[in-house]
Design a protein around this motif. Sequence first.
Motif, PDB file in Angstrom:
ATOM      1  N   LEU A  68       0.833  -1.195   0.000  1.00 27.80           N
ATOM      2  CA  LEU A  68       0.000   0.000   0.000  1.00 27.80           C
ATOM      3  C   LEU A  68       0.869   1.247   0.000  1.00 27.80           C
ATOM      4  O   LEU A  68       2.023   1.209   0.420  1.00 27.80           O
ATOM      5  CB  LEU A  68      -0.908   0.043   1.233  1.00 27.80           C
ATOM      6  N   GLU A  69       0.289   2.336  -0.444  1.00 29.05           N
ATOM      7  CA  GLU A  69       0.942   3.636  -0.368  1.00 29.05           C
ATOM      8  C   GLU A  69       1.181   4.011   1.091  1.00 29.05           C
ATOM      9  O   GLU A  69       0.280   3.890   1.931  1.00 29.05           O
ATOM     10  CB  GLU A  69       0.036   4.675  -1.030  1.00 29.05           C
ATOM     11  N   TYR A  70       2.380   4.458   1.410  1.00 26.65           N
ATOM     12  CA  TYR A  70       2.658   4.982   2.741  1.00 26.65           C
ATOM     13  C   TYR A  70       2.165   6.424   2.816  1.00 26.65           C
ATOM     14  O   TYR A  70       2.455   7.238   1.938  1.00 26.65           O
ATOM     15  CB  TYR A  70       4.158   4.937   3.058  1.00 26.65           C
ATOM     16  N   ILE A  71       1.418   6.734   3.865  1.00 29.55           N
ATOM     17  CA  ILE A  71       0.854   8.063   4.019  1.00 29.55           C
ATOM     18  C   ILE A  71       1.641   8.827   5.086  1.00 29.55           C
ATOM     19  O   ILE A  71       1.597   8.471   6.270  1.00 29.55           O
ATOM     20  CB  ILE A  71      -0.627   8.006   4.433  1.00 29.55           C
ATOM     21  N   PRO A  72       2.393   9.862   4.711  1.00 32.66           N
ATOM     22  CA  PRO A  72       3.129  10.645   5.722  1.00 32.66           C
ATOM     23  C   PRO A  72       2.175  11.529   6.515  1.00 32.66           C
ATOM     24  O   PRO A  72       1.126  11.944   6.022  1.00 32.66           O
ATOM     25  CB  PRO A  72       4.087  11.485   4.873  1.00 32.66           C
ATOM     26  N   GLY A  73       2.547  11.796   7.744  1.00 28.98           N
ATOM     27  CA  GLY A  73       1.735  12.657   8.586  1.00 28.98           C
ATOM     28  C   GLY A  73       1.743  12.177  10.021  1.00 28.98           C
ATOM     29  O   GLY A  73       2.580  11.365  10.423  1.00 28.98           O
ATOM     30  N   THR A  74       0.779  12.657  10.801  1.00 30.59           N
ATOM     31  CA  THR A  74       0.691  12.364  12.228  1.00 30.59           C
ATOM     32  C   THR A  74      -0.644  11.709  12.530  1.00 30.59           C
ATOM     33  O   THR A  74      -1.693  12.178  12.067  1.00 30.59           O
ATOM     34  CB  THR A  74       0.813  13.660  13.047  1.00 30.59           C
ATOM     35  N   LEU A  75      -0.625  10.623  13.309  1.00 32.25           N
ATOM     36  CA  LEU A  75      -1.877   9.992  13.698  1.00 32.25           C
ATOM     37  C   LEU A  75      -2.682  10.948  14.582  1.00 32.25           C
ATOM     38  O   LEU A  75      -2.149  11.582  15.495  1.00 32.25           O
ATOM     39  CB  LEU A  75      -1.619   8.690  14.438  1.00 32.25           C
ATOM     40  N   ALA A  76      -3.970  11.021  14.312  1.00 34.06           N
ATOM     41  CA  ALA A  76      -4.824  11.987  14.994  1.00 34.06           C
ATOM     42  C   ALA A  76      -4.917  11.727  16.492  1.00 34.06           C
ATOM     43  O   ALA A  76      -5.191  12.656  17.260  1.00 34.06           O
ATOM     44  CB  ALA A  76      -6.223  11.979  14.380  1.00 34.06           C
ATOM     45  N   CYS A 137      -3.069  12.641   9.692  1.00 32.19           N
ATOM     46  CA  CYS A 137      -3.279  14.048   9.366  1.00 32.19           C
ATOM     47  C   CYS A 137      -1.977  14.635   8.825  1.00 32.19           C
ATOM     48  O   CYS A 137      -0.977  14.726   9.557  1.00 32.19           O
ATOM     49  CB  CYS A 137      -3.723  14.819  10.596  1.00 32.19           C
ATOM     50  N   GLY A 138      -1.973  15.007   7.563  1.00 33.57           N
ATOM     51  CA  GLY A 138      -0.835  15.673   6.957  1.00 33.57           C
ATOM     52  C   GLY A 138      -1.128  17.147   6.772  1.00 33.57           C
ATOM     53  O   GLY A 138      -2.212  17.634   7.113  1.00 33.57           O
ATOM     54  N   ASP A 139      -0.182  17.865   6.209  1.00 32.07           N
ATOM     55  CA  ASP A 139      -0.361  19.297   6.017  1.00 32.07           C
ATOM     56  C   ASP A 139      -1.530  19.604   5.088  1.00 32.07           C
ATOM     57  O   ASP A 139      -2.233  20.599   5.266  1.00 32.07           O
ATOM     58  CB  ASP A 139       0.925  19.920   5.455  1.00 32.07           C
ATOM     59  N   ASP A 140      -1.733  18.773   4.080  1.00 35.01           N
ATOM     60  CA  ASP A 140      -2.784  19.059   3.106  1.00 35.01           C
ATOM     61  C   ASP A 140      -3.654  17.845   2.808  1.00 35.01           C
ATOM     62  O   ASP A 140      -4.367  17.811   1.814  1.00 35.01           O
ATOM     63  CB  ASP A 140      -2.174  19.592   1.803  1.00 35.01           C
ATOM     64  N   ARG A 141      -3.618  16.823   3.677  1.00 37.59           N
ATOM     65  CA  ARG A 141      -4.361  15.602   3.383  1.00 37.59           C
ATOM     66  C   ARG A 141      -4.675  14.861   4.675  1.00 37.59           C
ATOM     67  O   ARG A 141      -3.809  14.676   5.517  1.00 37.59           O
ATOM     68  CB  ARG A 141      -3.534  14.709   2.452  1.00 37.59           C
TER      69      ARG A 141
END
Length: 257
Positions: A68-76, A137-141
Amino acid sequence: MDVEEELTGGNVADRVVRIGATVRKPALAHTAGVEAVLAHLDGKAFALDGKAFAPRTLGRDDQGRHVLEYIPGTLADTLPPFSVDELRRLGRLIRELHDAMATFDPPADAAWHPVVPDPAGGDLICHGDLAPWNLVCGDDRWTFIDWDNAGPSTRLWDLGYAAQTLVPLLPTGDVTVDAPPLRAFVDGYGLDHEERLAFPAQLAARTRGSYELLVRGHETGEEPWATHYANGHADFWGPAAEYSALHHDAWVDALIH
């Protein structure tokens, strides 16, 4: 040589790893159904503000793992509580997800793994675990990950769990404080009048289902629920279900006036 970074937090698949811009998970009986769901969402260009709301499925690797695509960001669940405006946005996102899945034609032989299915049944394939620990939760996604619990359900059942975990409705809550953010979440989703009347009971029943899952795990030894029960998770979910059910009329009043 690719470096594997082990990821933690899942309840279904063993040893989930990140390799570069991908995540690799063991393929299980329900993986083909999950792949079909994610391919459908990708094909629908399912997005709010132009940003996809689910990771892309990228096939299988040479070990047979789901890629799967890795999604960068922070878990909510590591961030501060959502604001009223953010809850309204989340409601819109989940509405868009459900609307996109309304046109999904599941494979005839798909196996599903919903851990708390709607006892009334349902034919909408839903995520099943819309919660802050599955929201990156990323900056724009904002992206919901971990689709292993996807399966047949209904909008209100799926939305009820999301409301309990994302608003959130905690056992120690104050109904006068919790009602406005719950209203914002429901407004964002766009429930109609009849759905608003029915929603609080579905929310309480879905929360009770999480508690009963843990109790069954304790009684039968089924993992990971037996361990979660031993670690005190039922001490949260039982009172949370009582809190949601106790204030049914207040929730209804907040949602329709």
